[in-house]
Design an enzyme around this catalytic site. Structure first.
Site, mmCIF file in Angstrom:
data_model
loop_
_atom_site.group_PDB
_atom_site.id
_atom_site.type_symbol
_atom_site.label_atom_id
_atom_site.label_comp_id
_atom_site.label_asym_id
_atom_site.label_seq_id
_atom_site.Cartn_x
_atom_site.Cartn_y
_atom_site.Cartn_z
ATOM 1 N N LYS A 14 0.835 -1.213 0.000
ATOM 2 C CA LYS A 14 0.000 0.000 0.000
ATOM 3 C C LYS A 14 0.869 1.262 0.000
ATOM 4 O O LYS A 14 0.600 2.195 -0.749
ATOM 5 C CB LYS A 14 -0.936 0.016 1.225
ATOM 6 C CG LYS A 14 -1.915 -1.142 1.265
ATOM 7 C CD LYS A 14 -2.917 -1.015 2.410
ATOM 8 C CE LYS A 14 -2.320 -1.128 3.792
ATOM 9 N NZ LYS A 14 -1.738 -2.440 4.126
ATOM 10 N N ARG A 89 -9.757 0.572 8.937
ATOM 11 C CA ARG A 89 -9.401 -0.816 9.224
ATOM 12 C C ARG A 89 -10.504 -1.547 9.977
ATOM 13 O O ARG A 89 -10.342 -2.732 10.279
ATOM 14 C CB ARG A 89 -8.151 -0.824 10.090
ATOM 15 C CG ARG A 89 -6.868 -1.236 9.355
ATOM 16 C CD ARG A 89 -5.751 -1.089 10.352
ATOM 17 N NE ARG A 89 -4.559 -1.792 10.103
ATOM 18 C CZ ARG A 89 -3.449 -1.262 9.587
ATOM 19 N NH1 ARG A 89 -3.445 -0.029 9.137
ATOM 20 N NH2 ARG A 89 -2.356 -1.963 9.499
ATOM 21 N N ARG A 128 11.252 -6.996 5.012
ATOM 22 C CA ARG A 128 11.206 -5.579 5.377
ATOM 23 C C ARG A 128 11.755 -5.368 6.782
ATOM 24 O O ARG A 128 12.429 -4.380 7.059
ATOM 25 C CB ARG A 128 9.749 -5.076 5.281
ATOM 26 C CG ARG A 128 9.625 -3.578 5.492
ATOM 27 C CD ARG A 128 8.226 -3.084 5.189
ATOM 28 N NE ARG A 128 7.300 -3.349 6.275
ATOM 29 C CZ ARG A 128 5.994 -3.077 6.233
ATOM 30 N NH1 ARG A 128 5.464 -2.548 5.157
ATOM 31 N NH2 ARG A 128 5.216 -3.339 7.259
ATOM 32 N N ARG A 134 11.149 -1.520 12.248
ATOM 33 C CA ARG A 134 9.808 -1.602 12.854
ATOM 34 C C ARG A 134 9.718 -2.815 13.757
ATOM 35 O O ARG A 134 9.966 -3.929 13.337
ATOM 36 C CB ARG A 134 8.743 -1.692 11.743
ATOM 37 C CG ARG A 134 8.388 -0.354 11.161
ATOM 38 C CD ARG A 134 7.361 -0.481 10.061
ATOM 39 N NE ARG A 134 6.113 -1.109 10.471
ATOM 40 C CZ ARG A 134 5.001 -1.057 9.770
ATOM 41 N NH1 ARG A 134 4.973 -0.405 8.625
ATOM 42 N NH2 ARG A 134 3.906 -1.657 10.193
ATOM 43 N N ARG A 146 -0.844 -9.798 12.887
ATOM 44 C CA ARG A 146 -1.335 -8.660 12.093
ATOM 45 C C ARG A 146 -2.190 -9.162 10.923
ATOM 46 O O ARG A 146 -3.205 -8.557 10.588
ATOM 47 C CB ARG A 146 -0.160 -7.820 11.585
ATOM 48 C CG ARG A 146 0.475 -7.014 12.704
ATOM 49 C CD ARG A 146 1.873 -6.571 12.359
ATOM 50 N NE ARG A 146 1.921 -5.687 11.231
ATOM 51 C CZ ARG A 146 3.022 -5.488 10.497
ATOM 52 N NH1 ARG A 146 4.137 -6.123 10.779
ATOM 53 N NH2 ARG A 146 2.988 -4.645 9.496
HETATM 54 P P1 AMP Z 1 0.576 -0.015 9.187
HETATM 55 O O1 AMP Z 1 1.764 0.876 9.008
HETATM 56 O O2 AMP Z 1 -0.593 0.422 8.384
HETATM 57 O O3 AMP Z 1 0.919 -1.474 8.950
HETATM 58 O O4 AMP Z 1 0.131 0.096 10.727
HETATM 59 C C1 AMP Z 1 0.988 -0.295 11.766
HETATM 60 C C2 AMP Z 1 0.198 -0.451 13.047
HETATM 61 O O5 AMP Z 1 -0.386 0.811 13.398
HETATM 62 C C3 AMP Z 1 -0.958 -1.420 12.977
HETATM 63 O O6 AMP Z 1 -0.573 -2.771 13.214
HETATM 64 C C4 AMP Z 1 -1.861 -0.890 14.109
HETATM 65 O O7 AMP Z 1 -1.355 -1.249 15.368
HETATM 66 C C5 AMP Z 1 -1.692 0.613 13.946
HETATM 67 N N1 AMP Z 1 -2.679 1.187 12.992
HETATM 68 C C6 AMP Z 1 -2.424 1.776 11.801
HETATM 69 N N2 AMP Z 1 -3.552 2.187 11.201
HETATM 70 C C7 AMP Z 1 -4.564 1.826 12.043
HETATM 71 C C8 AMP Z 1 -5.971 1.952 11.975
HETATM 72 N N3 AMP Z 1 -6.594 2.525 10.920
HETATM 73 N N4 AMP Z 1 -6.695 1.468 13.025
HETATM 74 C C9 AMP Z 1 -6.108 0.903 14.096
HETATM 75 N N5 AMP Z 1 -4.784 0.743 14.208
HETATM 76 C C10 AMP Z 1 -4.003 1.200 13.190
#
Ligand code: AMP
Length: 190
Positions: A14, A89, A128, A134, A146
């Protein structure tokens, strides 16, 4: 206004596709993951609270991310549109996004779902994790969690947009430029 929800499991690409879309269509990229990580880097109260969920691969509470997105939309009043990445989400978040866009007389134009199979996702996230720094990319059990959280809590969001006729799947495996070509052909028809 062009408002794209770029959707897909963790590791679907994404962020990579969002960077290319915003450049081509002159849109603003709103990634809740990136916003949360910058809050964390700045050691804000919100960032430190979110870390407890992020490190386990769990979702941060809806009200926190909805509030964050609202203030980012408000602070980009002259935008041509937005690419939402990693948001919504949950169905609650999708409803809240609709409500706050409708208050501004705008709408989600379409959902683009990057489709990638489970084993490829795990492989990409492990790779990654070697360089991203991360915490949530470092451990296979957190990566698997996840993906499970995505399947349980996030997949229902697809149904929400399907019922609005806004669902557009794109194969997320292959050459980045080929995937981008397919993403653009969807956007150009929206
Ligand atoms: P991402 O970078 O999109 O993979 O997000 C990393 C982490 O941030 C996720 O595993 C969640 O813990 C948190 N996170 C990101 N976006 C959301 C969202 N829209 N709702 C809830 N948690 C989020």
């Amino acid at each position: 206004m062009l408002n794209i929800v770029l959707f897909g499991p963790p590791g679907a690409g994404k962020g990579t596709q969002a960077d290319k879309i915003i450049e081509k269509y002159n849109l603003v990229h709103l990634s809740t993951g990136d916003i949360l990580r910058s809050e964390l880097a700045a050691k804000t109260e919100l960032g430190l609270e979110a870390k407890r969920f992020m490190d386990k691969g769990e979702l941060v509470p809806d009200e926190v991310v909805i509030g964050m997105i609202e203030s980012k939309i408000d602070s980009n009043k002259n935008a041509n549109g937005f690419v939402f990445d990693g948001f919504p989400r949950t169905t609650e978040q999708a409803k809240a996004l609709d409500a706050l866009l409708h208050r501004k007389d705008i709408d989600v134009t379409g959902l683009i779902v990057l489709e990638v199979d489970h084993d490829e996702l795990v492989k990409r996230l492990v790779d990654r994790g070697k360089g991203s720094g991360r915490e949530d990319d470092k451990d296979v059990s957190i990566i698997e969690n996840r993906i499970q959280v995505y399947e349980k809590k996030t997949i229902p969001v697809v149904e929400y947009y399907k019922s609005q006729g806004k669902y557009n799947p794109v194969n997320g495996v292959g050459d980045i430029e080929d995937i981008f070509t397919n993403v653009c052909s969807v956007i150009d028809k929206l």
